[in-house]
Design an enzyme around this catalytic site. Structure first.
Site, PDB file in Angstrom:
ATOM      1  N   LYS A 110       6.874   9.816   5.268  1.00  0.00           N
ATOM      2  CA  LYS A 110       5.649  10.665   5.083  1.00  0.00           C
ATOM      3  C   LYS A 110       5.855  12.078   5.630  1.00  0.00           C
ATOM      4  O   LYS A 110       5.552  13.005   4.993  1.00  0.00           O
ATOM      5  CB  LYS A 110       4.331   9.843   5.434  1.00  0.00           C
ATOM      6  N   LYS A 112       9.128  -2.835  -8.364  1.00  0.00           N
ATOM      7  CA  LYS A 112       8.374  -3.946  -7.814  1.00  0.00           C
ATOM      8  C   LYS A 112       6.737  -3.798  -8.471  1.00  0.00           C
ATOM      9  O   LYS A 112       6.318  -2.548  -8.880  1.00  0.00           O
ATOM     10  CB  LYS A 112       8.015  -3.891  -6.170  1.00  0.00           C
ATOM     11  N   LYS A 143       0.360  -2.224  -6.329  1.00  0.00           N
ATOM     12  CA  LYS A 143      -0.985  -2.104  -6.471  1.00  0.00           C
ATOM     13  C   LYS A 143      -1.610  -0.542  -6.702  1.00  0.00           C
ATOM     14  O   LYS A 143      -2.460  -0.216  -6.671  1.00  0.00           O
ATOM     15  CB  LYS A 143      -1.863  -2.680  -5.127  1.00  0.00           C
TER      16      LYS A 143
END
Ligand code: TRP
Length: 327
Positions: A111, A193, A196
């Protein structure tokens, strides 16, 4: 019985990948281990989240866990914030960590490297809180994805450091990375993958998706032009992914599914898998709705917090003595 501990952040909805990769495993683990499963709500606020979302995610998550078959008489299920020892030991572990160690943690490093704005100090000190989560319970095993393995390694380092600096206090936990073949990939991009993040709604099946819509997602899943039904994750990752889903949800071994489909087409296979997913979600959601309206969630969390507090408080008392807080 060996102890196993797992935490999950209530930051989004659960999807089929979570079920197959984690929850379905937990169902087995709860018979083999003394399980502790907690909702990592203190970790959830390292990035901004609205109170109403956090509340809803938390309740949904517990209800879904129960609907998926986690049994509170076998596993201790609780909220991190209900057990104050987490925050207490979290601070102690923060003080056991070096700046350099935390700067090397990938989530923070990535980040900052991207120059993201609004990175909180909590995101930076989150790994020592996670160490506290684990060490409070003397967990033998921590099932984690590869992205979290680094945090368990840090936990081991911090535990050893504390044990060495004071005296033997914490068990050194081991990461347990999920078995190959249990990973679920995006239905639209089977090299990624299932996740969400909302960027790939057609690639992800939410456990709370409308079952008919979920079936459609299976029908439109990306496959390949080879046209032969076999398990080949390298060259046919989309198909392999569908076979994994079918196999885990029904318990039928992949080889057996493959042999039933010898000489047949993808469309037929997808139809069967679509139906499997449809039935699975329909049953699951019926149980979920019943649990939500029954008041069961509150009951389970109250009992879980009591059981977890008993163990965690014992540990924090020991720590407070050793570091000189208790005079
Ligand atoms: N960091 C984990 C995640 O992002 C969640 C978590 C918090 C956790 N504390 C934990 C997992 C302790 C295992 C053990 O998914």
């Amino acid at each position: 019985m060996k102890r196993m501990l797992s935490g999950i952040k209530p930051t989004g909805r659960l999807h089929l990948g979570n079920y197959i990769g984690a929850i379905s495993q937990f169902k087995k683990y709860q018979d083999e281990y003394e399980m502790f499963i907690f909702i990592a709500n203190e970790h959830a606020i390292t990035v901004p989240i609205e109170a109403k979302d956090l509340r809803k995610n938390t309740k949904d998550l517990v209800a879904l866990y129960l609907a998926c078959g986690l049994d509170p008489s076998k596993a201790t299920i609780f909220l991190q914030s209900d057990v104050s020892a987490h925050a207490k030991l979290g601070w102690v572990m923060t003080c056991m960590s070096y700046m350099g160690e935390l700067q090397r943690m990938t989530q923070y490093k990535d980040k900052t490297a991207k120059g993201e704005a609004g990175i909180t100090a909590g995101l930076f000190t989150y790994p020592p809180l996670m160490a506290a989560d684990i060490l409070l319970y003397d967990a033998d095993y921590v099932p984690v994805g590869v992205d979290q393995k680094q945090h368990v390694e840090l936990t081991r380092t911090l535990a050893e450091r504390f044990n060495h600096r004071y005296s033997d206090t914490f068990k050194i936990p081991e990461p347990l990375t999920t078995k190959v073949g249990q990973k679920v990939y995006s239905l639209q991009d089977p090299t990624k993958k299932m996740s969400k993040s909302a960027s790939d709604p057609k690639g992800t099946i939410d456990l709370l998706d409308d079952p008919a819509a979920a079936r459609k997602k299976i029908m439109s899943a990306k496959t390949d032009s080879i046209g032969i039904i076999q398990y080949d994750p390298q060259d046919q990752p989309g198909l392999a992914n569908l076979l994994t889903i079918q196999s885990v949800l029904t318990g039928e071994p992949v080889e057996s599914i493959v042999s039933r489909y010898e000489g047949k087409g993808y469309g037929e296979l997808k139809k069967e898998i679509g139906q499997t997913v449809f039935d699975f979600l329909t049953d699951l959601q019926a149980r979920y709705n019943e649990i939500l309206t029954s008041g069961k969630v509150d009951e389970v969390l109250k009992e879980g917090a009591e059981k977890a507090s008993f163990i965690a408080n014992k540990k924090i008392r020991k720590v407070y003595k050793k570091i000189g807080f208790t005079i």
